[in-house]
Design an enzyme around this catalytic site. Structure first.
Site, PDB file in Angstrom:
ATOM      1  N   LYS A  82       6.837  72.633 -34.307  1.00  0.00           N
ATOM      2  CA  LYS A  82       5.394  72.472 -33.800  1.00  0.00           C
ATOM      3  C   LYS A  82       4.775  72.409 -35.233  1.00  0.00           C
ATOM      4  CE  LYS A  82       7.640  73.694 -30.209  1.00  0.00           C
ATOM      5  NZ  LYS A  82       7.791  73.055 -28.911  1.00  0.00           N
TER       6      LYS A  82
ATOM      7  N   ASP B 148      10.444  86.031 -31.864  1.00  0.00           N
ATOM      8  CA  ASP B 148      10.465  84.633 -31.730  1.00  0.00           C
ATOM      9  C   ASP B 148       9.242  83.979 -32.133  1.00  0.00           C
ATOM     10  OD1 ASP B 148      10.906  81.964 -31.199  1.00  0.00           O
ATOM     11  OD2 ASP B 148      11.654  81.947 -29.085  1.00  0.00           O
TER      12      ASP B 148
ATOM     13  N   TRP C 265       9.756  81.889 -22.035  1.00  0.00           N
ATOM     14  CA  TRP C 265      10.105  80.332 -22.282  1.00  0.00           C
ATOM     15  C   TRP C 265      11.492  80.268 -21.648  1.00  0.00           C
ATOM     16  CZ3 TRP C 265      14.054  78.874 -26.462  1.00  0.00           C
ATOM     17  CH2 TRP C 265      14.293  77.667 -26.676  1.00  0.00           C
TER      18      TRP C 265
HETATM   19  C1  LMR Z   1       8.540  73.819 -24.766  1.00  0.00           C
HETATM   20  O1  LMR Z   1       8.537  75.281 -24.504  1.00  0.00           O
HETATM   21  O2  LMR Z   1       8.244  73.110 -24.070  1.00  0.00           O
HETATM   22  C2  LMR Z   1       9.209  73.570 -26.109  1.00  0.00           C
HETATM   23  O3  LMR Z   1       9.676  74.747 -26.718  1.00  0.00           O
HETATM   24  C3  LMR Z   1      10.429  72.361 -25.965  1.00  0.00           C
HETATM   25  C4  LMR Z   1      11.585  73.140 -25.378  1.00  0.00           C
HETATM   26  O4  LMR Z   1      12.785  73.150 -26.094  1.00  0.00           O
HETATM   27  O5  LMR Z   1      11.497  73.869 -24.316  1.00  0.00           O
END
Ligand code: LMR
Length: 395
Positions: free
Chosen positions: A243, A208, A127
């Protein structure tokens, strides 16, 4: 003061939200930010959430401060939900935080107090906010191998080898389930093996877990985090309710720490709370109280779990149908991995140019590394998307 500033780099996911909103095409498709959409394309408020919210408005008698750990009933319920009985509660402490991101930041601040400038190993890819978030707390970041872009699965042997070389001065950040962005996850056997390697290396683990319940179910998705909690002397967990409760804008998260023993858990927790005080003092209560009500009420909890099951099944159906649609169009099994992946995302492995082409020519928005939000694709849009994907893949 500000004359020397240059514009901050934009977060790719957040930038995409605005870009999609500004697109005037009626047939545009949003596969960008990780937000669930139902079969009609809406992001509904879960009925269990609506009922808990109504109850809260009726029953609330004060708006006085709650304390730095936030809603204590919420924290207890979250520890049960995520960790079950994998670890003695006397070694676990939890603080409510503003979203999973807030929980990560609290833990990152704590880690930087414990080991200033330590290195956090992060999956490649991950991420995008993991890196700036950890670095903003003063920690260093490095990556470990995770995704095999050819086979579309986890490079498990390479990952294990990298982890075996980490030391007790290092931090290993793991996605608890539903890996973001790849959609490729560890099997239970792999979690077992990885846990042994982590234990031998003595590396500190931060899990996480932002998509609990989005993969194979609440208990199945918690297998890895519970295995680690049952085995390791110390660890940390950042959980999100954005989510699985659909509470995105309410910012509901929980930072959990497991100490080697009760006194150590207490000292560590005092540092975690100190990080909360310095950052924002106390987290917002509303969303956390909704989660607390749901998790402590037998009927509401059953209703929420049933809704979560529908959400999960909807995503699995989209995965199956999309893989099938691509099988027909490509005369190959090249996209079968979409049906095997779990969670909200899959990294579908097309080039950045093709991602741009999908946006420009077809109004399909996904993150530049070709992460698609499976839940953004209503069942009715599968054929339209499959045609577009087949077209860009061919060109
Ligand atoms: C995502 O990965 O799209 C979500 O977790 C929203 C974000 O805050 O990036």
């Amino acid at each position: 003061m500000f004359e020397k500033l240059s514009p901050a780099p934009q977060d790719k996911i957040i930038a995409l939200i605005a870009e999609f909103a500004a697109d005037e095409r009626d047939n545009k498709i949003d596969l960008g930010v990780g937000v669930y959409k139902d079969a009609t394309g809406n992001t509904p408020i879960m009925t269990a959430v609506q009922k808990a919210e109504a109850k809260r408005v009726k029953d609330q008698t004060t708006k006085t401060y709650v304390g730095m750990a936030g809603n204590v009933g919420f924290n207890d319920a979250m520890v049960d939900l995520v960790l079950g009985d994998s670890v003695g509660k006397n070694r676990v402490r939890a603080a409510q935080a503003p979203g999973g991101t807030g929980a990560l930041r609290l833990i990152a601040d704590l880690l930087n107090v414990a080991k200033p400038g330590a290195t956090v190993y992060i999956s490649d890819p991950t991420w995008p906010n993991h890196i700036p978030l950890m670095e903003a707390a003063g920690l260093k970041t490095a990556s470990y191998p995770y995704f095999d872009a050819e086979k579309r699965n986890v490079r498990f042997d390479d990952m294990c080898e990298a982890v075996s070389k980490m030391t007790s001065d290092d931090i290993l950040l793991l996605h608890g389930c539903c890996h973001n962005p790849t959609g490729a996850n560890l099997t239970n056997e792999q979690w077992d093996k990885l846990t042994d390697i982590i234990e031998d290396a003595g590396v500190f683990v931060l899990v996480d877990i932002a998509y609990l319940g989005f993969g194979d179910g609440l208990t199945d998705d918690a297998y890895g985090v519970r295995k680690l909690a049952a085995t390791l002397p110390e660890m940390a967990v950042a959980a999100s309710c954005s989510k699985n409760f659909g509470l995105y804008r309410e910012r509901v998260g929980c930072a959990m720490i497991i100490g080697i023993d009760e006194p150590s858990a207490n000292v560590t927790f005092s540092q975690l709370l100190s990080a909360a005080r310095a950052n924002y003092s106390m987290p917002p209560d509303h969303g956390a109280e909704i989660v607390r009500i749901i998790l402590n009420d037998k009927d509401l909890r059953a209703e929420w779990e049933a809704e979560l099951t529908d959400v999960r099944n909807h995503m699995v159906t989209i995965r199956k149908n999309l893989a099938e649609a691509m099988r027909k169009r490509s005369n190959s099994a090249d996209y079968d991995f979409i049906a095997e992946h779990r969670g909200m995302f899959s990294l579908i492995g097309i080039s950045q140019d093709d991602v741009e082409k999908l946006k420009k020519d077809h109004g399909v928005y996904m993150v530049g590394n070709s992460r698609m939000n499976i839940a953004g694709l209503g069942v009715d849009k599968i054929d339209i998307f499959a045609d577009a994907l087949a077209e860009v893949s061919r060109s």
